[in-house]
Design a protein around this motif. Structure first.
Motif, PDB file in Angstrom:
ATOM      1  N   MET A  44       0.838  -1.196   0.000  1.00  0.00           N
ATOM      2  CA  MET A  44       0.000   0.000   0.000  1.00  0.00           C
ATOM      3  C   MET A  44       0.881   1.257   0.000  1.00  0.00           C
ATOM      4  SD  MET A  44      -2.934   1.124   2.718  1.00  0.00           S
ATOM      5  CE  MET A  44      -1.737   1.157   4.038  1.00  0.00           C
ATOM      6  N   TYR A  45       1.938   1.242   0.774  1.00  0.00           N
ATOM      7  CA  TYR A  45       2.848   2.389   0.807  1.00  0.00           C
ATOM      8  C   TYR A  45       3.427   2.662  -0.573  1.00  0.00           C
ATOM      9  CZ  TYR A  45       7.078   5.073   1.731  1.00  0.00           C
ATOM     10  OH  TYR A  45       8.084   6.004   1.685  1.00  0.00           O
ATOM     11  N   LEU A  46       3.859   1.586  -1.264  1.00  0.00           N
ATOM     12  CA  LEU A  46       4.449   1.750  -2.598  1.00  0.00           C
ATOM     13  C   LEU A  46       3.416   2.254  -3.600  1.00  0.00           C
ATOM     14  CD1 LEU A  46       6.689  -1.450  -2.769  1.00  0.00           C
ATOM     15  CD2 LEU A  46       7.405   0.913  -2.325  1.00  0.00           C
ATOM     16  N   GLU A  47       2.188   1.727  -3.495  1.00  0.00           N
ATOM     17  CA  GLU A  47       1.144   2.173  -4.424  1.00  0.00           C
ATOM     18  C   GLU A  47       0.819   3.647  -4.215  1.00  0.00           C
ATOM     19  OE1 GLU A  47      -1.998  -0.545  -3.601  1.00  0.00           O
ATOM     20  OE2 GLU A  47      -1.364  -1.984  -5.124  1.00  0.00           O
ATOM     21  N   ILE A  48       0.769   4.074  -2.944  1.00  0.00           N
ATOM     22  CA  ILE A  48       0.511   5.486  -2.670  1.00  0.00           C
ATOM     23  C   ILE A  48       1.606   6.356  -3.276  1.00  0.00           C
ATOM     24  CG2 ILE A  48       0.412   7.210  -0.818  1.00  0.00           C
ATOM     25  CD1 ILE A  48      -1.000   5.122   0.899  1.00  0.00           C
ATOM     26  N   GLN A  49       2.851   5.942  -3.139  1.00  0.00           N
ATOM     27  CA  GLN A  49       3.972   6.724  -3.674  1.00  0.00           C
ATOM     28  C   GLN A  49       3.934   6.770  -5.204  1.00  0.00           C
ATOM     29  OE1 GLN A  49       5.903   8.542  -1.722  1.00  0.00           O
ATOM     30  NE2 GLN A  49       4.776   7.730   0.049  1.00  0.00           N
ATOM     31  N   GLN A  50       3.557   5.654  -5.839  1.00  0.00           N
ATOM     32  CA  GLN A  50       3.487   5.615  -7.303  1.00  0.00           C
ATOM     33  C   GLN A  50       2.384   6.543  -7.817  1.00  0.00           C
ATOM     34  OE1 GLN A  50       3.025   1.489  -8.227  1.00  0.00           O
ATOM     35  NE2 GLN A  50       5.173   0.960  -7.786  1.00  0.00           N
ATOM     36  N   LEU A  51       1.221   6.485  -7.162  1.00  0.00           N
ATOM     37  CA  LEU A  51       0.115   7.352  -7.598  1.00  0.00           C
ATOM     38  C   LEU A  51       0.431   8.815  -7.342  1.00  0.00           C
ATOM     39  CD1 LEU A  51      -2.913   5.228  -6.367  1.00  0.00           C
ATOM     40  CD2 LEU A  51      -2.108   5.511  -8.714  1.00  0.00           C
ATOM     41  N   MET A  69       6.075  -1.906  14.553  1.00  0.00           N
ATOM     42  CA  MET A  69       4.827  -2.680  14.511  1.00  0.00           C
ATOM     43  C   MET A  69       5.068  -4.153  14.807  1.00  0.00           C
ATOM     44  SD  MET A  69       2.859  -0.968  11.250  1.00  0.00           S
ATOM     45  CE  MET A  69       1.565  -2.192  11.299  1.00  0.00           C
ATOM     46  N   GLU A  70       6.248  -4.660  14.440  1.00  0.00           N
ATOM     47  CA  GLU A  70       6.531  -6.077  14.653  1.00  0.00           C
ATOM     48  C   GLU A  70       6.630  -6.424  16.132  1.00  0.00           C
ATOM     49  OE1 GLU A  70      10.004  -6.923  12.469  1.00  0.00           O
ATOM     50  OE2 GLU A  70       9.032  -6.834  10.497  1.00  0.00           O
ATOM     51  N   VAL A  71       7.119  -5.492  16.923  1.00  0.00           N
ATOM     52  CA  VAL A  71       7.312  -5.790  18.348  1.00  0.00           C
ATOM     53  C   VAL A  71       6.182  -5.210  19.201  1.00  0.00           C
ATOM     54  CG1 VAL A  71       9.793  -5.901  18.083  1.00  0.00           C
ATOM     55  CG2 VAL A  71       8.744  -3.710  18.656  1.00  0.00           C
ATOM     56  N   ARG A  72       5.307  -4.453  18.600  1.00  0.00           N
ATOM     57  CA  ARG A  72       4.258  -3.806  19.389  1.00  0.00           C
ATOM     58  C   ARG A  72       3.203  -4.818  19.813  1.00  0.00           C
ATOM     59  NH1 ARG A  72       0.832   0.927  16.713  1.00  0.00           N
ATOM     60  NH2 ARG A  72       0.000  -0.889  15.593  1.00  0.00           N
ATOM     61  N   GLN A  73       2.818  -4.764  21.063  1.00  0.00           N
ATOM     62  CA  GLN A  73       1.770  -5.641  21.593  1.00  0.00           C
ATOM     63  C   GLN A  73       0.433  -4.951  21.421  1.00  0.00           C
ATOM     64  OE1 GLN A  73       2.321  -8.630  22.781  1.00  0.00           O
ATOM     65  NE2 GLN A  73       0.278  -9.146  23.505  1.00  0.00           N
ATOM     66  N   GLU A  83      10.294   2.095   7.158  1.00  0.00           N
ATOM     67  CA  GLU A  83      10.965   0.903   7.674  1.00  0.00           C
ATOM     68  C   GLU A  83      10.981   0.913   9.205  1.00  0.00           C
ATOM     69  OE1 GLU A  83      15.254  -1.443   7.175  1.00  0.00           O
ATOM     70  OE2 GLU A  83      14.861   0.458   6.126  1.00  0.00           O
ATOM     71  N   ASP A  84      11.229   2.074   9.799  1.00  0.00           N
ATOM     72  CA  ASP A  84      11.212   2.172  11.260  1.00  0.00           C
ATOM     73  C   ASP A  84       9.820   1.859  11.808  1.00  0.00           C
ATOM     74  OD1 ASP A  84      13.851   2.877  11.211  1.00  0.00           O
ATOM     75  OD2 ASP A  84      13.465   5.049  11.326  1.00  0.00           O
ATOM     76  N   MET A  85       8.829   2.309  11.088  1.00  0.00           N
ATOM     77  CA  MET A  85       7.450   2.054  11.533  1.00  0.00           C
ATOM     78  C   MET A  85       7.148   0.562  11.504  1.00  0.00           C
ATOM     79  SD  MET A  85       3.848   3.241   9.846  1.00  0.00           S
ATOM     80  CE  MET A  85       3.996   1.888   8.692  1.00  0.00           C
ATOM     81  N   LEU A  86       7.609  -0.121  10.456  1.00  0.00           N
ATOM     82  CA  LEU A  86       7.367  -1.561  10.359  1.00  0.00           C
ATOM     83  C   LEU A  86       8.066  -2.313  11.485  1.00  0.00           C
ATOM     84  CD1 LEU A  86       7.658  -2.223   6.507  1.00  0.00           C
ATOM     85  CD2 LEU A  86       5.586  -2.049   7.878  1.00  0.00           C
ATOM     86  N   GLU A  87       9.299  -1.905  11.802  1.00  0.00           N
ATOM     87  CA  GLU A  87      10.016  -2.566  12.893  1.00  0.00           C
ATOM     88  C   GLU A  87       9.291  -2.371  14.216  1.00  0.00           C
ATOM     89  OE1 GLU A  87      13.934  -1.025  12.877  1.00  0.00           O
ATOM     90  OE2 GLU A  87      14.538  -2.062  11.017  1.00  0.00           O
TER      91      GLU A  87
END
Length: 523
Positions: free
Chosen positions: A1-8, A47-51, A41-45
């Motif tokens: 979704m992030y990539l699609e938003i950037q492309q559009l 999200m991976e550890v967020r409870q 990328e920081d946001m994804l990291e």
């Protein structure tokens, strides 16, 4: 979704266009559109550890979804509040979490859809469908203007007609619209399909339809068959439902309102040009061309129906609280208007005044200024119950029982100021006390004076005072009997006793006795 938003974004689309293209909210686009890849990328990291809050009951939620695939997120949220009161979570959080679980575990939400069957077109001239609609447009001053319309369509040819008003329809208006439609078509169909509108139908009555008085007379005059859709089944007149939407979206939307005559003329031109002049998407035919054949099958249309004597007949059923519903508000009646027989009243709208009259007798029951807000109670002051009238009469009655009614009235008024809500109970208590007390003992007057002196304004205080003075009176009476010498009657058992005379002595004899001299020694 992030990539699609950037492309559009690179293609030059704005945020609203990106949201529509991807089927996501604009808030989501705002969140990602200016985010750098490093930030993403920081946001994804993170999200991976967020409870997540609901992870603690994840297995329970999966069980619910598998057991009840059609359950809504709102109901799950309620179940969480019921069974896990210590878990505080918002409804939007539950909705997102449940949506993610459905995707992750392939548990789609089951939707119950109604199955439809295609039917052959009805014969020419057999059926016309009728429905009502409402739109809000802008006038020349850019102010909102509400308009009401009745749409008609012949079921075979899809030939349409629309009748407009700048106020709500009455039964007389509905009849006039029918006459205009028949004149437009040049004839009458065999059958007309309606929804259950209060301007036409009073009660379905198990199939024995009860029409409004004026429409029943009109129906007897025109002699067409009525097909009334059942409640909750608007699809029975799907053709005219589509026409209503077509009129709203294709003709009325973004059109400026000048006056009703101009608007109606523009609508007829639109019908000729578009509504009846374009190929219908279902029949693949032009309605105006098919109508040239269908009009030959319509029943002859003669003189117009005489409707000048038809009274405006927007009708309503009186509710239990002596009000009616009109345009989203409640309007009041005098108390006693409601009965349990479904009493109906008629409405007349003149400018900004709503007049409500008895449907049978024509008697005007109430008049109100029309409220343009929603959810309001419009109530005349003379329609409210005079709750003080019965209390005042009872206060006068109770005060009259006191030896000093004026003082009693002052006492009762003070109680009323303090205990208005319980005044009837207070008066009943005072009456009970007075019934038990001796009216000739004076304790009622004493208790009243005592309460006024010490400002004891309640039935309980009056009762205690009466009890006190009654006990005091009883004690005084008992004390009086204790000091009263007991006089025994003489026993007249023998006749000679009545002839006995007491000896008369000189008082000096008693003086000497008191001084200690013995009478026997003297003798």
């Amino acid at each position: 979704m992030y990539l699609e938003i950037q492309q559009l974004k690179k293609l030059g689309l704005n945020k609203s266009q990106i949201a529509r293209r991807l089927g996501i909210s604009r808030n989501t686009v705002y969140k990602y559109i200016n985010m750098t890849p490093e930030e993403f990328e920081d946001m994804l990291e993170h999200m991976e550890v967020r409870q997540k809050k609901l992870d603690c009951i994840k297995e329970k939620l999966i069980t619910w979804l598998k057991q009840y695939p059609d359950i809504s997120s709102a109901q799950i949220h309620d179940w969480i509040k019921e069974r896990y009161p210590d878990l505080t979570v918002g409804e939007s959080t539950v909705r997102c979490y449940v949506s993610q679980l459905r995707k992750e575990y392939s548990i789609p939400k089951i939707k119950v859809t109604r199955q439809y069957e295609a039917v052959e077109d009805l014969p020419m001239g057999q059926q016309m469908q009728v429905d009502f609609g409402q739109v809000t447009v802008r006038n020349t001053f850019h102010q909102p203007q509400k308009l009401w319309f009745m749409a008609c369509v012949l079921s075979h040819s899809r030939y349409k007609f629309v009748y407009w008003l700048d106020r709500p329809f009455t039964t007389a208006d509905v009849i006039q619209a029918h006459e205009q439609a028949f004149a437009f078509y040049g004839g009458l169909p065999q059958e007309i399909v309606y929804d259950q509108d209060h301007l036409i139908l009073v009660s379905e009555n198990g199939g024995d339809l009860i029409y409004t008085k004026e429409f029943a007379n009109y129906l007897a005059y025109r002699s067409f068959k009525v097909y009334m859709c059942k409640k909750g089944d608007p699809e029975s007149k799907g053709k005219v439902e589509n026409v209503v939407g077509y009129v709203k979206k294709n003709f009325a939307r973004h059109r400026t309102y000048y006056n009703l005559a101009q608007w109606s003329e523009d609508c007829l031109a639109w019908l000729e040009r578009t509504g009846n002049g374009k190929v219908h998407q279902t029949t693949k035919k032009i309605p105006a061309e098919v109508f040239q054949q269908e009009r030959l099958y319509l029943r002859p249309f003669q003189e117009q129906y005489f409707i000048t004597q038809v009274k405006a007949s927007i009708t309503r059923v009186v509710r239990k609280d002596n009000t009616i519903l009109y345009a989203g508000n409640r309007y009041s009646f005098p108390l006693g208007t409601y009965d349990d027989k479904g009493k109906r009243v008629g409405l007349k709208i003149q400018s900004d005044t709503l007049t409500i009259y008895d449907w049978e007798t024509g008697e005007v029951l109430a008049q109100h200024a029309i409220c343009h807000e929603k959810g309001k109670l419009i109530q005349n002051t003379n329609h409210k119950r005079d709750r003080s009238k019965g209390i005042q009469a009872l206060m006068q009655q109770v005060a009259g029982r006191f030896p000093e009614p004026d003082q009693a009235t002052l006492f009762l008024k003070e109680i009323y100021q303090r205990k208005q809500r319980y005044m009837r109970d207070q008066l009943q208590k005072i009456q009970e006390v007075m019934n038990k007390a001796n009216p000739h003992s004076g304790v009622i007057g004493q208790a009243l004076a005592y309460c006024l002196t010490y400002q004891l304004y309640s039935a309980a205080a009056f009762s205690d005072a009466v009890q006190h003075f009654m006990q005091q009176a009883q004690r005084q009476q008992a004390h009086h009997h204790e000091h009263q010498p007991e006089i025994k009657p003489t026993m007249l058992g023998h006749q000679s006793h009545s002839q006995v005379k007491a000896e008369i002595r000189d008082p000096q004899v008693y003086i000497r006795i008191l001084e200690g001299e013995s009478l026997c020694q003297k003798a």
